[in-house]
Scaffold this active site. Sequence first.
Site, PDB file in Angstrom:
ATOM      1  N   ARG A   1      43.516  44.402  34.245  1.00 15.66           N
ATOM      2  CA  ARG A   1      43.498  43.055  33.689  1.00 15.66           C
ATOM      3  C   ARG A   1      44.225  42.145  34.673  1.00 15.66           C
ATOM      4  O   ARG A   1      45.185  42.560  35.334  1.00 15.66           O
ATOM      5  CB  ARG A   1      44.188  43.000  32.324  1.00 15.66           C
ATOM      6  CG  ARG A   1      43.394  43.628  31.193  1.00 15.66           C
ATOM      7  CD  ARG A   1      42.161  42.806  30.831  1.00 15.66           C
ATOM      8  NE  ARG A   1      41.464  43.319  29.652  1.00 15.66           N
ATOM      9  CZ  ARG A   1      40.483  44.198  29.693  1.00 15.66           C
ATOM     10  NH1 ARG A   1      40.091  44.700  30.875  1.00 15.66           N
ATOM     11  NH2 ARG A   1      39.879  44.591  28.583  1.00 15.66           N
TER      12      ARG A   1
ATOM     13  N   GLU B   1      41.520  33.504  34.532  1.00 14.56           N
ATOM     14  CA  GLU B   1      40.144  33.999  34.593  1.00 14.56           C
ATOM     15  C   GLU B   1      39.279  33.184  33.631  1.00 14.56           C
ATOM     16  O   GLU B   1      39.646  33.080  32.460  1.00 14.56           O
ATOM     17  CB  GLU B   1      40.123  35.476  34.182  1.00 14.56           C
ATOM     18  CG  GLU B   1      38.847  36.200  34.484  1.00 14.56           C
ATOM     19  CD  GLU B   1      38.947  37.690  34.217  1.00 14.56           C
ATOM     20  OE1 GLU B   1      38.222  38.184  33.325  1.00 14.56           O
ATOM     21  OE2 GLU B   1      39.756  38.364  34.892  1.00 14.56           O
TER      22      GLU B   1
ATOM     23  N   HIS C   1      34.873  40.018  37.067  1.00 19.65           N
ATOM     24  CA  HIS C   1      35.078  40.900  35.910  1.00 19.65           C
ATOM     25  C   HIS C   1      33.763  41.566  35.496  1.00 19.65           C
ATOM     26  O   HIS C   1      33.355  41.512  34.327  1.00 19.65           O
ATOM     27  CB  HIS C   1      35.667  40.125  34.737  1.00 19.65           C
ATOM     28  CG  HIS C   1      36.461  40.992  33.801  1.00 19.65           C
ATOM     29  ND1 HIS C   1      37.524  40.542  33.072  1.00 19.65           N
ATOM     30  CD2 HIS C   1      36.323  42.309  33.466  1.00 19.65           C
ATOM     31  CE1 HIS C   1      38.023  41.512  32.327  1.00 19.65           C
ATOM     32  NE2 HIS C   1      37.306  42.604  32.549  1.00 19.65           N
TER      33      HIS C   1
END
Length: 308
Positions: A224, A252, A271
């Site tokens: 993450r 993000e 991602h």
Amino acid sequence: MKVWIPHEAGRELLGEVPADVTVEVAADLERLPSDPAGVRFWVPPFLSSGDVTGLLRRLPDLRVVQLLTAGADVWAGRVGPGVTLCDGRGVHDSATAEWVVTAILSQLRGFPALARAQARREWAYAEVTPTDELAGKRVLIVGAGSIGRAVRDRLAPFEVDFTLVARTARPNEGVHPVDELPRLLPEADVVVVLVPLTDRTRGLVDEKFLAAMPDGALLVNAARGPVARTSALVAELSTGRLRAALDVTDPEPLPADHPLWELPNVLLTPHVAGSVRGLLPRAYRLVGAQLGRFVAGEPLDNVVVDGY
């Protein structure tokens, strides 16, 4: 009993469900398929944005939240008493491991520079060669869960040496405790970060962590974004001393004017590690199995405890 799932395709992928179970598709949480009362088993949307956990307050009969993500950081501590939170452990092992191997090989063999040269229509042999190689590298995997083991298994044929790290030592499995990172990092050519985001792992990859890595080492983050301190990444990577492959960032999405975009020693992907065509069949096999256990009154798998 009502079950909410986020994909229309999930109806077929679930297979046969008990006669007293009604499956409804709740893909858009602004337009719910029916009255939230009676929903006992909920599968939230995958990588959803917005206040997805806010719906918890409107589900009075909820007993299970089954995530499709491997990480439960958005949900841990929010489901309330009487509700069991389960993550998607196992669903993303192969896809994320493939991304990690691809990212490592791409960086070591100079593919980002070659792709930029291709865009310029330049034959960049002299510019790029000799490239680095994976054979003989010392790989440190920080996070020895199912994805970490999948990465280890896929990298094994590349003639590398492994060290695995977890929260606590598992001597019978050759897994070191996270407290040993200051000793292990200077010995690693490639550091793969695969830990869940918790209070303990937030900012784990900080200035000291990066400074301990040897010159020329490669950092790979498929965990993450907040596991790494972005300011520390920018400062260290801007020197060119280290390389990085990042599938996750903080913030993000990464803003277009962020300095990480411009660094030639950084490979960035948005991602995407777990977003593959095989995701839904694997995910709904897990959902179907968990639903069967719940209806039968059996213990559930992948129950999240202390954020893991």
